[in-house]
Design a protein around this motif. Structure first.
Motif, mmCIF file in Angstrom:
data_model
loop_
_atom_site.group_PDB
_atom_site.id
_atom_site.type_symbol
_atom_site.label_atom_id
_atom_site.label_comp_id
_atom_site.label_asym_id
_atom_site.label_seq_id
_atom_site.Cartn_x
_atom_site.Cartn_y
_atom_site.Cartn_z
ATOM 1 N N ILE A 37 0.978 -1.120 0.137
ATOM 2 C CA ILE A 37 0.037 -0.422 0.254
ATOM 3 C C ILE A 37 0.887 1.424 -0.107
ATOM 4 N N LEU A 38 1.514 1.094 0.935
ATOM 5 C CA LEU A 38 2.827 2.594 0.915
ATOM 6 C C LEU A 38 3.334 2.749 0.251
ATOM 7 N N LYS A 39 4.025 1.365 -0.894
ATOM 8 C CA LYS A 39 4.671 1.670 -1.725
ATOM 9 C C LYS A 39 4.292 2.845 -3.044
ATOM 10 N N ILE A 117 -4.794 11.194 2.428
ATOM 11 C CA ILE A 117 -5.167 9.544 1.544
ATOM 12 C C ILE A 117 -5.098 8.578 2.612
ATOM 13 N N LEU A 118 -4.055 7.669 3.239
ATOM 14 C CA LEU A 118 -3.085 6.752 4.007
ATOM 15 C C LEU A 118 -4.931 6.517 4.584
ATOM 16 N N ASP A 119 -5.103 7.268 5.197
ATOM 17 C CA ASP A 119 -6.676 7.282 6.489
ATOM 18 C C ASP A 119 -7.195 5.939 5.972
ATOM 19 N N PRO A 120 -7.934 5.759 4.925
ATOM 20 C CA PRO A 120 -9.148 5.014 4.877
ATOM 21 C C PRO A 120 -8.271 3.907 4.030
ATOM 22 N N LEU A 121 -7.379 3.729 3.231
ATOM 23 C CA LEU A 121 -6.855 2.658 2.390
ATOM 24 C C LEU A 121 -5.988 1.770 3.731
ATOM 25 N N TYR A 125 -7.713 -1.914 4.852
ATOM 26 C CA TYR A 125 -6.747 -2.944 4.435
ATOM 27 C C TYR A 125 -6.721 -3.814 6.537
ATOM 28 N N GLU A 126 -6.450 -3.102 7.591
ATOM 29 C CA GLU A 126 -6.496 -3.523 9.096
ATOM 30 C C GLU A 126 -8.147 -3.988 8.885
ATOM 31 N N ASN A 127 -8.380 -4.023 9.050
ATOM 32 C CA ASN A 127 -10.293 -3.968 8.692
ATOM 33 C C ASN A 127 -9.856 -5.373 8.053
ATOM 34 N N GLY A 128 -9.959 -5.746 6.347
ATOM 35 C CA GLY A 128 -9.594 -6.898 5.628
ATOM 36 C C GLY A 128 -8.923 -7.954 6.593
ATOM 37 N N LEU A 129 -7.547 -7.802 7.461
ATOM 38 C CA LEU A 129 -7.073 -8.334 7.546
ATOM 39 C C LEU A 129 -7.437 -9.351 8.992
ATOM 40 N N THR A 130 -8.723 -8.774 10.142
ATOM 41 C CA THR A 130 -9.072 -8.650 11.124
ATOM 42 C C THR A 130 -10.454 -9.330 10.633
#
Length: 151
Positions: A37-39, A117-121, A125-130
């Motif tokens: 994501i960060l890349k 910009i990154l906050d919702p991404l 991502y975190e919600n998907g992992l858990t």
């Protein structure tokens, strides 16, 4: 998937070894997908961590040592991270008027804009992992991980 299957182990593993391997494997799994994501925004996870720390200051300056103490990755080279963020105009460095040897850092509008910009991404991502864990399971996992670090 069982850790033995993930690493294609052909030997019997103790439960302690399984747990340590599982934590290590999962940490790398999280880190690799997070870095993808960060890349896209040309920053590292450590640079992201610095930006989050600075945003949490709400405009108040912070010195390098305090940033280092708050880093998730404790062995990060904070000076190098700040230098890279300076080149990207995401932070500014100030000399402390009371102690000219002390350098204080603040986040810039460009740094804050990137975090917006990154906050919702990152949240997605975190919600998907858990997503496969209930709130109770997440609380239990958090408790157990904190308990492991009490050593």
């Amino acid at each position: 998937m069982r850790i033995e299957d993930e690493i294609k182990s052909t030997v019997s593993l103790s439960i302690t070894k399984k747990v340590i391997l599982n934590i290590t494997f999962t940490r790398n799994y999280f880190g690799d997908s997070f870095n993808e994501i960060l890349k896209l925004y040309e920053i590292s996870s450590e640079q992201y961590n610095v930006l989050r720390i600075l945003r949490g200051q709400k405009g108040k300056l912070i010195n390098m040592q305090d940033i280092q103490e708050r880093m998730v990755t404790k062995n990060s080279n904070t000076t190098r991270l700040i230098d890279k963020l300076l080149l990207k105009d995401m932070v500014e460095r100030n000399i402390c008027p009371a102690n000219r040897r002390k350098i204080e850092i603040n986040i810039t509008k460009k740094g804050l804009d990137l975090l917006l910009i990154l906050d919702p991404l990152i949240e997605d991502y975190e919600n998907g992992l858990t997503k496969n864990l209930s709130t109770e399971e997440l609380e239990q996992l958090n408790y157990l991980l904190e308990k492991v670090r009490e050593n």
